[in-house]
Design a protein around this motif. Structure first.
Motif, PDB file in Angstrom:
ATOM      1  N   LEU A   3      11.944  23.020  -8.183  1.00 25.00           N
ATOM      2  CA  LEU A   3      11.866  21.635  -7.746  1.00 25.00           C
ATOM      3  C   LEU A   3      10.430  21.290  -7.395  1.00 25.00           C
ATOM      4  O   LEU A   3       9.676  22.146  -6.934  1.00 25.00           O
ATOM      5  N   PRO A   4      10.027  20.028  -7.590  1.00 25.68           N
ATOM      6  CA  PRO A   4       8.675  19.639  -7.196  1.00 25.68           C
ATOM      7  C   PRO A   4       8.525  19.682  -5.677  1.00 25.68           C
ATOM      8  O   PRO A   4       9.520  19.754  -4.945  1.00 25.68           O
ATOM      9  N   ASP A   5       7.301  19.585  -5.214  1.00 28.82           N
ATOM     10  CA  ASP A   5       7.023  19.637  -3.784  1.00 28.82           C
ATOM     11  C   ASP A   5       7.266  18.311  -3.076  1.00 28.82           C
ATOM     12  O   ASP A   5       6.914  18.157  -1.920  1.00 28.82           O
ATOM     13  N   LEU A   6       7.841  17.360  -3.764  1.00 26.93           N
ATOM     14  CA  LEU A   6       8.168  16.078  -3.145  1.00 26.93           C
ATOM     15  C   LEU A   6       9.477  16.186  -2.385  1.00 26.93           C
ATOM     16  O   LEU A   6      10.402  16.854  -2.835  1.00 26.93           O
ATOM     17  N   THR A   7       9.553  15.495  -1.265  1.00 30.10           N
ATOM     18  CA  THR A   7      10.850  15.381  -0.597  1.00 30.10           C
ATOM     19  C   THR A   7      11.680  14.370  -1.372  1.00 30.10           C
ATOM     20  O   THR A   7      11.145  13.612  -2.190  1.00 30.10           O
ATOM     21  N   LEU A   8      12.957  14.339  -1.126  1.00 32.24           N
ATOM     22  CA  LEU A   8      13.820  13.370  -1.801  1.00 32.24           C
ATOM     23  C   LEU A   8      13.353  11.951  -1.517  1.00 32.24           C
ATOM     24  O   LEU A   8      13.273  11.118  -2.422  1.00 32.24           O
ATOM     25  N   GLU A   9      13.006  11.679  -0.274  1.00 31.88           N
ATOM     26  CA  GLU A   9      12.539  10.339   0.086  1.00 31.88           C
ATOM     27  C   GLU A   9      11.251   9.980  -0.645  1.00 31.88           C
ATOM     28  O   GLU A   9      11.087   8.856  -1.114  1.00 31.88           O
ATOM     29  N   GLU A  10      10.336  10.939  -0.759  1.00 24.99           N
ATOM     30  CA  GLU A  10       9.084  10.688  -1.469  1.00 24.99           C
ATOM     31  C   GLU A  10       9.333  10.448  -2.951  1.00 24.99           C
ATOM     32  O   GLU A  10       8.710   9.580  -3.564  1.00 24.99           O
ATOM     33  N   ALA A  11      10.246  11.211  -3.522  1.00 20.70           N
ATOM     34  CA  ALA A  11      10.556  11.048  -4.943  1.00 20.70           C
ATOM     35  C   ALA A  11      11.170   9.680  -5.216  1.00 20.70           C
ATOM     36  O   ALA A  11      10.805   9.007  -6.190  1.00 20.70           O
ATOM     37  N   GLN A  57      -0.591  13.389  -7.773  1.00 20.28           N
ATOM     38  CA  GLN A  57      -1.313  14.563  -7.280  1.00 20.28           C
ATOM     39  C   GLN A  57      -0.447  15.820  -7.355  1.00 20.28           C
ATOM     40  O   GLN A  57      -0.908  16.870  -7.791  1.00 20.28           O
ATOM     41  N   ILE A  58       0.787  15.715  -6.941  1.00 19.05           N
ATOM     42  CA  ILE A  58       1.673  16.880  -6.950  1.00 19.05           C
ATOM     43  C   ILE A  58       1.988  17.313  -8.373  1.00 19.05           C
ATOM     44  O   ILE A  58       1.897  18.482  -8.724  1.00 19.05           O
ATOM     45  N   GLU A  59       2.352  16.366  -9.215  1.00 21.15           N
ATOM     46  CA  GLU A  59       2.761  16.708 -10.570  1.00 21.15           C
ATOM     47  C   GLU A  59       1.588  17.129 -11.449  1.00 21.15           C
ATOM     48  O   GLU A  59       1.747  17.976 -12.312  1.00 21.15           O
ATOM     49  N   SER A  60       0.413  16.560 -11.231  1.00 22.83           N
ATOM     50  CA  SER A  60      -0.711  16.903 -12.102  1.00 22.83           C
ATOM     51  C   SER A  60      -1.433  18.160 -11.645  1.00 22.83           C
ATOM     52  O   SER A  60      -2.145  18.782 -12.425  1.00 22.83           O
ATOM     53  N   LYS A  82       0.822  -1.216   0.000  1.00 22.48           N
ATOM     54  CA  LYS A  82       0.000   0.000   0.000  1.00 22.48           C
ATOM     55  C   LYS A  82       0.853   1.262   0.000  1.00 22.48           C
ATOM     56  O   LYS A  82       0.440   2.294  -0.493  1.00 22.48           O
ATOM     57  N   LEU A  83       2.071   1.201   0.561  1.00 24.68           N
ATOM     58  CA  LEU A  83       2.954   2.365   0.528  1.00 24.68           C
ATOM     59  C   LEU A  83       3.300   2.730  -0.907  1.00 24.68           C
ATOM     60  O   LEU A  83       3.418   3.896  -1.251  1.00 24.68           O
ATOM     61  N   ASP A  84       3.461   1.731  -1.774  1.00 29.72           N
ATOM     62  CA  ASP A  84       3.731   2.002  -3.180  1.00 29.72           C
ATOM     63  C   ASP A  84       2.579   2.770  -3.808  1.00 29.72           C
ATOM     64  O   ASP A  84       2.787   3.719  -4.546  1.00 29.72           O
ATOM     65  N   VAL A  85       1.370   2.359  -3.514  1.00 29.01           N
ATOM     66  CA  VAL A  85       0.198   3.030  -4.069  1.00 29.01           C
ATOM     67  C   VAL A  85       0.138   4.469  -3.569  1.00 29.01           C
ATOM     68  O   VAL A  85      -0.102   5.387  -4.340  1.00 29.01           O
ATOM     69  N   ARG A  86       0.383   4.672  -2.296  1.00 22.72           N
ATOM     70  CA  ARG A  86       0.360   6.032  -1.758  1.00 22.72           C
ATOM     71  C   ARG A  86       1.472   6.887  -2.348  1.00 22.72           C
ATOM     72  O   ARG A  86       1.278   8.070  -2.603  1.00 22.72           O
ATOM     73  N   ALA A  87       2.642   6.293  -2.561  1.00 24.60           N
ATOM     74  CA  ALA A  87       3.753   7.047  -3.153  1.00 24.60           C
ATOM     75  C   ALA A  87       3.410   7.486  -4.567  1.00 24.60           C
ATOM     76  O   ALA A  87       3.650   8.634  -4.949  1.00 24.60           O
ATOM     77  N   LEU A  88       2.843   6.579  -5.350  1.00 21.76           N
ATOM     78  CA  LEU A  88       2.443   6.929  -6.717  1.00 21.76           C
ATOM     79  C   LEU A  88       1.325   7.973  -6.711  1.00 21.76           C
ATOM     80  O   LEU A  88       1.350   8.919  -7.498  1.00 21.76           O
ATOM     81  N   GLU A  89       0.362   7.807  -5.809  1.00 19.45           N
ATOM     82  CA  GLU A  89      -0.730   8.768  -5.745  1.00 19.45           C
ATOM     83  C   GLU A  89      -0.211  10.155  -5.407  1.00 19.45           C
ATOM     84  O   GLU A  89      -0.622  11.155  -5.999  1.00 19.45           O
ATOM     85  N   ARG A  90       0.700  10.249  -4.457  1.00 19.65           N
ATOM     86  CA  ARG A  90       1.257  11.553  -4.075  1.00 19.65           C
ATOM     87  C   ARG A  90       2.000  12.180  -5.251  1.00 19.65           C
ATOM     88  O   ARG A  90       1.852  13.371  -5.521  1.00 19.65           O
ATOM     89  N   LEU A  91       2.787  11.394  -5.957  1.00 16.87           N
ATOM     90  CA  LEU A  91       3.518  11.900  -7.119  1.00 16.87           C
ATOM     91  C   LEU A  91       2.539  12.442  -8.167  1.00 16.87           C
ATOM     92  O   LEU A  91       2.705  13.552  -8.666  1.00 16.87           O
TER      93      LEU A  91
END
Length: 63
Positions: free
Chosen positions: A28-36, A15-18, A4-13
């Motif tokens: 730079l995008p609003d993602l942290t390095l760890e999130e990216a 949401q931020i990028e779109s 489920k963490l993978d799904v949340r990581a993709l969803e966050r990416l």
């Protein structure tokens, strides 16, 4: 997708990028390095699961 963490990581990416703004290449995008990193890994794992041939071609292109 196994985690489920993978799904949340993709969803966050997505949401931020779109929903972000296009300010040019100097921002730079609003993602942290760890999130990216987590989102990139989740994306690659998704591609591997749904299209292994495409995944293999991507890996070959990166060598």
């Amino acid at each position: 997708m196994k985690d489920k963490l993978d799904v949340r990581a993709l969803e966050r990416l997505v949401q931020i990028e779109s929903h972000g703004t296009i300010d040019g290449l100097g921002t730079l995008p609003d993602l942290t390095l760890e999130e990216a990193i987590r989102a990139a890994e989740a994306g690659i794992n998704f591609i591997k699961e749904v299209g292994e041939d495409h995944y293999k071609k991507m890996c070959a292109a990166c060598k």
